[in-house]
Design an enzyme around this catalytic site. Structure first.
Site, mmCIF file in Angstrom:
data_model
loop_
_atom_site.group_PDB
_atom_site.id
_atom_site.type_symbol
_atom_site.label_atom_id
_atom_site.label_comp_id
_atom_site.label_asym_id
_atom_site.label_seq_id
_atom_site.Cartn_x
_atom_site.Cartn_y
_atom_site.Cartn_z
ATOM 1 N N ILE A 11 0.848 -1.209 0.000
ATOM 2 C CA ILE A 11 0.000 0.000 0.000
ATOM 3 C C ILE A 11 0.876 1.249 0.000
ATOM 4 N N ALA A 32 12.289 -0.205 6.428
ATOM 5 C CA ALA A 32 13.378 -1.101 6.836
ATOM 6 C C ALA A 32 13.759 -2.076 5.729
ATOM 7 N N LEU A 33 12.935 -2.156 4.676
ATOM 8 C CA LEU A 33 13.119 -3.155 3.609
ATOM 9 C C LEU A 33 13.211 -4.561 4.193
ATOM 10 N N THR A 34 12.162 -4.952 4.886
ATOM 11 C CA THR A 34 12.012 -6.349 5.285
ATOM 12 C C THR A 34 11.717 -7.141 4.018
ATOM 13 N N THR A 132 -6.291 -1.482 10.293
ATOM 14 C CA THR A 132 -7.036 -2.528 9.590
ATOM 15 C C THR A 132 -8.391 -2.810 10.220
ATOM 16 N N ASP A 133 -9.294 -3.353 9.418
ATOM 17 C CA ASP A 133 -10.598 -3.770 9.958
ATOM 18 C C ASP A 133 -10.473 -5.000 10.860
ATOM 19 N N GLU A 134 -9.326 -5.705 10.780
ATOM 20 C CA GLU A 134 -9.188 -6.954 11.539
ATOM 21 C C GLU A 134 -9.200 -6.729 13.050
ATOM 22 N N TYR A 158 -1.423 -10.870 14.576
ATOM 23 C CA TYR A 158 -1.342 -9.670 13.740
ATOM 24 C C TYR A 158 -2.372 -8.639 14.179
ATOM 25 N N ASN A 187 -9.647 -5.357 3.158
ATOM 26 C CA ASN A 187 -8.618 -5.993 2.312
ATOM 27 C C ASN A 187 -8.370 -5.200 1.035
ATOM 28 N N PRO A 213 -4.465 -22.906 -3.288
ATOM 29 C CA PRO A 213 -4.851 -23.396 -1.959
ATOM 30 C C PRO A 213 -5.923 -22.531 -1.287
ATOM 31 N N TYR A 215 -8.285 -22.020 1.887
ATOM 32 C CA TYR A 215 -8.327 -22.471 3.278
ATOM 33 C C TYR A 215 -9.750 -22.896 3.663
HETATM 34 P P1 NAD Z 1 3.382 -4.755 3.486
HETATM 35 O O1 NAD Z 1 3.721 -5.912 4.364
HETATM 36 O O2 NAD Z 1 3.220 -4.966 2.032
HETATM 37 O O3 NAD Z 1 4.470 -3.597 3.667
HETATM 38 C C1 NAD Z 1 4.975 -3.226 4.902
HETATM 39 C C2 NAD Z 1 6.172 -2.307 4.681
HETATM 40 O O4 NAD Z 1 6.669 -1.892 5.974
HETATM 41 C C3 NAD Z 1 7.342 -2.991 3.961
HETATM 42 O O5 NAD Z 1 7.863 -2.137 2.987
HETATM 43 C C4 NAD Z 1 8.358 -3.232 5.082
HETATM 44 O O6 NAD Z 1 9.696 -3.233 4.630
HETATM 45 C C5 NAD Z 1 8.064 -2.063 6.009
HETATM 46 N N1 NAD Z 1 8.446 -2.341 7.406
HETATM 47 C C6 NAD Z 1 8.142 -3.452 8.129
HETATM 48 N N2 NAD Z 1 8.678 -3.352 9.362
HETATM 49 C C7 NAD Z 1 9.301 -2.151 9.418
HETATM 50 C C8 NAD Z 1 10.016 -1.470 10.435
HETATM 51 N N3 NAD Z 1 10.197 -2.002 11.643
HETATM 52 N N4 NAD Z 1 10.512 -0.241 10.161
HETATM 53 C C9 NAD Z 1 10.330 0.326 8.929
HETATM 54 N N5 NAD Z 1 9.683 -0.287 7.936
HETATM 55 C C10 NAD Z 1 9.163 -1.511 8.172
HETATM 56 O O7 NAD Z 1 2.069 -4.128 4.120
HETATM 57 P P2 NAD Z 1 0.825 -3.444 3.386
HETATM 58 O O8 NAD Z 1 -0.107 -4.509 2.945
HETATM 59 O O9 NAD Z 1 1.319 -2.452 2.415
HETATM 60 O O10 NAD Z 1 0.153 -2.706 4.624
HETATM 61 C C11 NAD Z 1 0.551 -1.385 4.988
HETATM 62 C C12 NAD Z 1 -0.228 -0.962 6.226
HETATM 63 O O11 NAD Z 1 -1.621 -1.018 5.953
HETATM 64 C C13 NAD Z 1 -0.014 -1.880 7.433
HETATM 65 O O12 NAD Z 1 0.035 -1.079 8.582
HETATM 66 C C14 NAD Z 1 -1.237 -2.775 7.438
HETATM 67 O O13 NAD Z 1 -1.538 -3.204 8.753
HETATM 68 C C15 NAD Z 1 -2.294 -1.833 6.906
HETATM 69 N N6 NAD Z 1 -3.414 -2.457 6.178
HETATM 70 C C16 NAD Z 1 -3.175 -3.353 5.157
HETATM 71 C C17 NAD Z 1 -4.260 -3.861 4.434
HETATM 72 C C18 NAD Z 1 -4.056 -4.830 3.293
HETATM 73 O O14 NAD Z 1 -5.047 -5.361 2.771
HETATM 74 N N7 NAD Z 1 -2.837 -5.074 2.828
HETATM 75 C C19 NAD Z 1 -5.564 -3.485 4.779
HETATM 76 C C20 NAD Z 1 -5.760 -2.589 5.833
HETATM 77 C C21 NAD Z 1 -4.678 -2.065 6.511
HETATM 78 O O1 DAU Z 2 -8.678 -7.025 6.343
HETATM 79 C C1 DAU Z 2 -7.497 -6.300 6.166
HETATM 80 C C2 DAU Z 2 -6.325 -7.246 6.183
HETATM 81 O O2 DAU Z 2 -6.341 -7.956 4.947
HETATM 82 C C3 DAU Z 2 -4.993 -6.547 6.395
HETATM 83 O O3 DAU Z 2 -4.978 -5.944 7.655
HETATM 84 C C4 DAU Z 2 -3.827 -7.552 6.274
HETATM 85 O O4 DAU Z 2 -2.598 -6.875 6.382
HETATM 86 C C5 DAU Z 2 -3.943 -8.226 4.926
HETATM 87 O O5 DAU Z 2 -2.924 -9.198 4.793
HETATM 88 C C6 DAU Z 2 -5.306 -8.877 4.764
HETATM 89 O O6 DAU Z 2 -5.461 -9.973 5.693
HETATM 90 P P1 DAU Z 2 -6.145 -11.340 5.253
HETATM 91 O O7 DAU Z 2 -5.739 -12.417 6.172
HETATM 92 O O8 DAU Z 2 -7.611 -11.140 5.033
HETATM 93 O O9 DAU Z 2 -5.460 -11.498 3.792
HETATM 94 P P2 DAU Z 2 -4.902 -12.787 3.019
HETATM 95 O O10 DAU Z 2 -4.661 -12.347 1.620
HETATM 96 O O11 DAU Z 2 -3.790 -13.438 3.756
HETATM 97 O O12 DAU Z 2 -6.155 -13.759 3.027
HETATM 98 C C7 DAU Z 2 -7.408 -13.362 2.484
HETATM 99 C C8 DAU Z 2 -8.375 -14.496 2.741
HETATM 100 O O13 DAU Z 2 -7.993 -15.615 1.912
HETATM 101 C C9 DAU Z 2 -8.367 -15.015 4.173
HETATM 102 O O14 DAU Z 2 -9.681 -15.403 4.535
HETATM 103 C C10 DAU Z 2 -7.466 -16.257 4.107
HETATM 104 C C11 DAU Z 2 -7.698 -16.774 2.696
HETATM 105 N N1 DAU Z 2 -6.558 -17.455 2.066
HETATM 106 C C12 DAU Z 2 -5.357 -16.803 2.056
HETATM 107 C C13 DAU Z 2 -4.253 -17.378 1.470
HETATM 108 C C14 DAU Z 2 -2.918 -16.689 1.482
HETATM 109 C C15 DAU Z 2 -6.728 -18.677 1.440
HETATM 110 O O15 DAU Z 2 -7.823 -19.245 1.435
HETATM 111 N N2 DAU Z 2 -5.633 -19.249 0.862
HETATM 112 C C16 DAU Z 2 -4.403 -18.673 0.865
HETATM 113 O O16 DAU Z 2 -3.438 -19.268 0.331
#
Ligand code: NAD
Ligand code: DAU
Length: 354
Positions: A11, A32-34, A132-134, A158, A187, A213, A215
């Site tokens: 994001i 941090a580029l994890t 997040t909504d989680e 998480y 999501n 896969p 779940y």
């Molecule tokens: P991501 O895992 O793709 O990216 C996370 C980034 O943070 C990476 O670039 C990583 O290198 C950096 N990072 C991790 N630990 C760090 C640290 N200690 N210091 C500095 N940088 C660090 O995550 P994303 O999916 O882009 O999510 C971004 C934010 O949005 C998160 O806070 C997540 O909880 C929130 N969010 C994500 C979703 C989603 O669907 N992906 C939905 C709602 C909220």
């Molecule tokens: O709701 C917001 C969240 O959405 C964010 O806060 C998280 O950072 C983001 O990763 C995401 O979490 P989810 O667990 O919902 O996302 P994920 O893509 O891992 O999984 C989406 C749904 O699909 C979840 O119900 C698990 C399922 N799933 C996931 C994977 C990776 C599968 O069925 N098979 C899979 O292989």
């Protein structure tokens, strides 16, 4: 300038690209580029001087304090986090360190910096926490969608770590007056999504002839939002959100996982048919469920809609088509992620450029 954390993640990178498409304001990007951070996602910026990238940890108090003192950002948008639920189940430690301790240390450094600003800059300053909504837990089938006043009931390491960070942000506003904003989004999907998450994993496995896969029974429901719509919501909350408020962001687009996977298969059948003429659906494989798997998330986004006039621009149909097409068109990005080459991309790209 503004400071973003985690701007090399999924994001964050979309946000950085969108920012420079609409604004000339400089941005410092602390990441941090994890494994999840990928500077190749920002390659289109080239050597754009408005983008100042710093590799570093949000938990490094000295680094953050120095960056703040030297660059004096008007606002901070905090994306950095460990974000993958399955990883948090296997190995929660990093989630506690980054999402809780990291956010705490960041807030501490920001509190000191903000306290030293003059009154006009102090008033103007915002700390926007991306969550997040989680954090709200799991909904029964006919329960109303999550509103901002829903009680917190996080179920995974998480979501518990994100909930803790939300509480810290809230407390820094209540106790110290720090001008914070929090967004809780559903999501996201779209370009540059790391292929450990459902949609990109399914696209890449399908193309590689691997099983898809799903779940448990695949009937878990998520609300899906195209990532650029999340970015537009964040920009709006940053500029016009009321200090101390929480805004839920969602696509009003609830779908069971199996439907998402079937949609991806149907699009691939159309855009990149299998050579044997069969459907990618044949690769769907039901596997053991995620422990503690939340059954349903849904977002009530009426607050941001009514207060700030935000609405998603993309429907799921248009957004998922763009996303699948993006993965087909960006096989270089995909294969560098798969091979791990993205981790050395920066050295390769900038070596010898002077
Ligand atoms: P991501 O895992 O793709 O990216 C996370 C980034 O943070 C990476 O670039 C990583 O290198 C950096 N990072 C991790 N630990 C760090 C640290 N200690 N210091 C500095 N940088 C660090 O995550 P994303 O999916 O882009 O999510 C971004 C934010 O949005 C998160 O806070 C997540 O909880 C929130 N969010 C994500 C979703 C989603 O669907 N992906 C939905 C709602 C909220
Ligand atoms: O709701 C917001 C969240 O959405 C964010 O806060 C998280 O950072 C983001 O990763 C995401 O979490 P989810 O667990 O919902 O996302 P994920 O893509 O891992 O999984 C989406 C749904 O699909 C979840 O119900 C698990 C399922 N799933 C996931 C994977 C990776 C599968 O069925 N098979 C899979 O292989």
């Amino acid at each position: 300038m503004i400071l973003v954390t985690g701007g090399a993640g999924f994001i964050g990178a979309n946000f950085v690209l969108d920012w420079f498409a609409q604004s000339d304001e400089a941005m410092m990007n602390l990441d941090a580029l994890t494994y999840a951070g990928n500077l190749q996602s920002l390659a289109s910026l080239g050597a754009d001087k408005r983008h100042i990238f710093v590799q570093g940890n949000i938990g490094d108090s000295t680094l953050v304090a120095d960056l703040l003192a030297q660059n004096r950002p008007r606002s901070i948008i905090h994306f950095a986090a460990e974000s993958h639920v399955d990883r948090s189940i296997h190995s929660p430690e990093d989630f506690i360190q980054t999402n809780i301790m990291g956010t705490f240390r960041l807030l501490e450094a920001v509190r000191v910096y903000w306290g030293g600003l003059n009154s006009e800059a102090k008033q103007r300053f915002r700390f926007l926490h991306v969550s997040t909504d989680e954090v709200y837990g799991s909904l029964a089938k006919d329960e109303p969608a999550f509103s901002e006043t829903r009680r917190y009931e996080p179920n995974s390491p998480y979501s518990a770590s994100k909930a803790a960070s939300d509480h810290l942000v809230r407390a820094y506003h209540h106790t110290y007056g720090l001008p914070v904003l929090t967004t809780n989004c559903s999501n996201n999907y779209g370009p540059y999504h790391f292929p450990e998450k459902l949609i990109p994993l399914m696209i890449m496995n399908a193309l590689a002839g691997k099983p898809l896969p799903v779940y448990g029974d695949g009937q878990q429901i998520r609300d899906w939002l195209y990532v650029k719509d999340h970015c537009s919501a964040i920009r709006l909350v940053l500029e016009a959100g009321r200090v101390g408020e929480v805004y839920n962001i969602g696509g009003c687009n609830e779908k069971p996982n199996i439907e998402i996977v079937q949609t991806v298969c149907a699009l691939l059948d159309e855009l990149r048919p299998r050579i044997d003429g069969k459907s990618y659906r044949e690769q769907i494989a039901y596997v053991t469920d995620r422990p503690g798997h939340d059954r349903r998330y849904a977002i009530d986004a009426s607050k941001i809609e009514h207060e700030l006039g935000w609405k998603p621009a993309e429907t799921f149909e248009t957004g998922i088509r763009k996303t699948v097409q993006w993965y087909l068109d960006n096989q270089g990005w995909v294969s560098n992620v798969q091979s791990g080459a993205y981790r050395t991309w920066v050295e390769k790209n900038y070596q010898g450029r002077g």
